[in-house]
Scaffold this active site. Structure first.
Site, PDB file in Angstrom:
ATOM      1  N   SER A 165      53.180  53.377   7.309  1.00  0.00           N
ATOM      2  CA  SER A 165      52.009  53.798   6.569  1.00  0.00           C
ATOM      3  C   SER A 165      51.972  55.292   6.247  1.00  0.00           C
ATOM      4  O   SER A 165      51.224  55.702   5.360  1.00  0.00           O
ATOM      5  CB  SER A 165      50.742  53.427   7.342  1.00  0.00           C
ATOM      6  OG  SER A 165      50.679  54.104   8.584  1.00  0.00           O
TER       7      SER A 165
ATOM      8  N   LYS B 240      48.393  63.668   7.495  1.00  0.00           N
ATOM      9  CA  LYS B 240      48.063  62.297   7.091  1.00  0.00           C
ATOM     10  C   LYS B 240      46.546  62.126   7.089  1.00  0.00           C
ATOM     11  O   LYS B 240      45.864  62.613   8.005  1.00  0.00           O
ATOM     12  CB  LYS B 240      48.723  61.323   8.068  1.00  0.00           C
ATOM     13  CG  LYS B 240      48.556  59.845   7.725  1.00  0.00           C
ATOM     14  CD  LYS B 240      49.297  58.976   8.746  1.00  0.00           C
ATOM     15  CE  LYS B 240      49.227  57.497   8.435  1.00  0.00           C
ATOM     16  NZ  LYS B 240      49.954  56.675   9.428  1.00  0.00           N
TER      17      LYS B 240
ATOM     18  N   SER C 168      55.178  53.591  11.663  1.00  0.00           N
ATOM     19  CA  SER C 168      54.642  54.310  10.505  1.00  0.00           C
ATOM     20  C   SER C 168      55.081  55.753  10.333  1.00  0.00           C
ATOM     21  O   SER C 168      54.820  56.339   9.291  1.00  0.00           O
ATOM     22  CB  SER C 168      53.121  54.276  10.531  1.00  0.00           C
ATOM     23  OG  SER C 168      52.696  53.056   9.994  1.00  0.00           O
TER      24      SER C 168
END
Ligand code: GLN
Length: 489
Positions: free
Chosen positions: A156, A81, A180
């Site tokens: 997210s 990420k 997330s």
């Protein structure tokens, strides 16, 4: 070379690497080719460095040839990420503020991956600064759900979940402040684990809300998540909130722990707002455990369901407003070229660098911390937070783990909630309380809607009981084949 490498589990790929039936270079080439083929549609990646990944893959192959492989993940690509630092690679948090930032150092989790021979693969898209539940808040582009490109992948960590579902990476690291990792895992039919607060070092993770953030694995199967968790967990002197606890061999524990377990079902998590198909799939999963001999008990978490969202949006925004103060165009981040003096430079750099959701959070966080409101909002939220944790700890005196939905609905359409922040915030109603309480939770695939969208089951455990949580999740996965289905793209 065996075909169809891209949808194999990390455990299967590790076995092929070990048997030298496939080289790390071949493996990395397969994921590069797949990413080039489908990422124009999925858009899971912000960027990737082909040459760097291939260089690390040849180094891994050389180690293996010399009999010096470092373990199961040696030569395995792991998507990262874009909020976790990898030295020499972009680190943008999907924000214009950091669009040109290159990380000068490795996060501790990145160093641990590299020490294990794993290969950080690409920078995965996300909501800006991890604020969001759909990956639509990325300043660069939204990511699409591989199961239905018109739907969001969740967020997210939407890039991480979508990359695995689309066969662009076998494993990934995400971060979870309020859901997330788990919510995008559920939306994309992959496994996502948020560890106990303190189990995994956050050194080198761009901070959103420091008392809630945790890094964790996303994977195709529970066993793969166990392997990745074992690689990144453990005390780190560079993160004073990381805890000193022995790290079990999570993968080996899967075989050792077989139940039956006592499992709790929080009744408040099945009330209004829960989509009928999602609720039905989760109840069917509960039925599976019952038939497997587990004792199922109803438990009550009265405060978690009613107050988690409100408490979270006070605490998380307060901490974010403090953490994001460093991006002022002077010490860090985008610097406006239009400014006339120093104050104007702060204003314009932030106005140009931050997107609307980040600005909303900073404004809210500054407000709840301001004198006059601090006691009424922030302090009170901290007290309710303790009560929420007490709810969970009371439940864990009776049961080994809790079974719950991950999110009230399956993946929603792109754009459906982007103009309604409150509706977006509600998609984390079942995940957020774990972050407030510091507890571990795992999301595993447990079915599909009639429209073909994935549904997730959330299993919640007591602090530092990841081994038990993984074993409970593994038992379900063994009896189902959801993880063997792949989107057609
Ligand atoms: N969706 C929640 C938020 O917008 C949680 C995000 C996260 O876990 N990083 O804050």
């Amino acid at each position: 070379m065996p075909s169809n490498l891209i949808f194999k589990t990390a455990a299967e790929l590790a076995a092929l690497l070990e048997a030298k039936e496939v080289s790390s270079v071949e493996l990395v080439r397969a994921f590069i080719a797949r990413t080039k083929a489908v990422d124009g549609k999925v858009r899971a990646f912000n960027s990737f460095d082909e040459a760097d990944a291939l260089a690390q893959a040849s180094a891994s192959d050389a180690r293996r040839a010399a009999g010096q492989a470092r373990g199961a993940l040696d030569g395995m690509p792991v998507g990262i990420k874009d909020v976790i630092a990898v030295a020499g690679q972009p680190l943008t948090a999907s924000s214009r503020m950091l669009a040109n930032f290159i990380s000068p150092y490795d996060a501790t989790v990145t160093r641990k991956l590299k020490d294990a021979g794993a290969i950080p693969w690409g920078r995965l898209n996300m909501d800006e600064f991890a604020m969001g539940s759909s990956t639509e808040n990325s300043a660069f582009h939204p990511t699409c759900n591989p199961w239905d490109l018109g739907c969001v992948p969740g967020g997210s960590s939407g890039g991480a979940a979508a990359a695995i579902a689309a066969g662009e990476a076998p494993l990934a690291l995400g971060s979870d402040t309020g859901g997330s990792i788990r919510q995008p895992a559920a939306f994309c039919s992959v496994v996502g684990l948020k560890p106990t607060y303190g189990l995994v070092s956050r050194y080198g993770l761009i901070a959103f809300a420091s008392s809630l953030d945790q890094i964790g694995p996303l994977a195709r199967t529970v066993e793969d998540a166990a392997m990745l968790l074992g690689t990144i967990a453990g005390h780190d002197p560079q993160d004073s909130t990381s805890f000193s606890t022995p790290i079990p061999d999570y993968r080996a524990e899967l075989k050792r722990r077989r139940g039956p377990w006592k499992l709790g079902v929080p009744k408040e998590y099945f009330g209004t707002g829960l989509d009928a198909e999602v609720g039905g799939a989760v109840k069917a999963a509960i039925g599976f455990y019952r038939e497997a001999g587990c004792e199922i008990r109803e438990v009550s978490l009265p405060l978690a369901a009613d107050y988690a969202i409100a408490v979270y949006y006070i605490i998380a925004t307060a901490e974010a407003s403090s953490n994001l103060a460093r991006y002022d165009g002077v010490r860090y981040g985008h610097r406006s070229k239009e400014a006339t003096d120093a104050i104007d430079l702060y204003f314009k750099s932030r106005a140009e660098g931050f997107g609307p959701e980040v600005k909303r959070r900073i404004i809210l966080g500054t407000h709840v911390l301001s004198s006059g409101y601090h006691d009424a909002y922030y302090l009170r939220a901290q007290k309710v937070r303790t009560l929420i944790r007490n709810d969970f700890m009371r439940a864990f005196q009776e049961v080994d783990a809790l079974l719950a939905p991950v999110s009230p609905t399956a993946a929603f359409k792109q754009g459906e909630k982007s103009s309604d922040p409150l509706a977006m915030y509600l998609s984390d109603i079942y995940t957020i309380s774990l972050n407030l309480a510091g507890l571990p939770g795992i999301s595993i695939p447990c079915g599909f809607t009639r429209g073909g969208l994935p549904i997730g089951l959330q299993i919640i455990g007591p602090p530092y009981e990841e081994a038990g949580l993984l074993a409970i999740a593994h038992a379900y996965e063994q009896g189902h084949d959801w993880h063997t289905r792949h989107p057609s793209l």
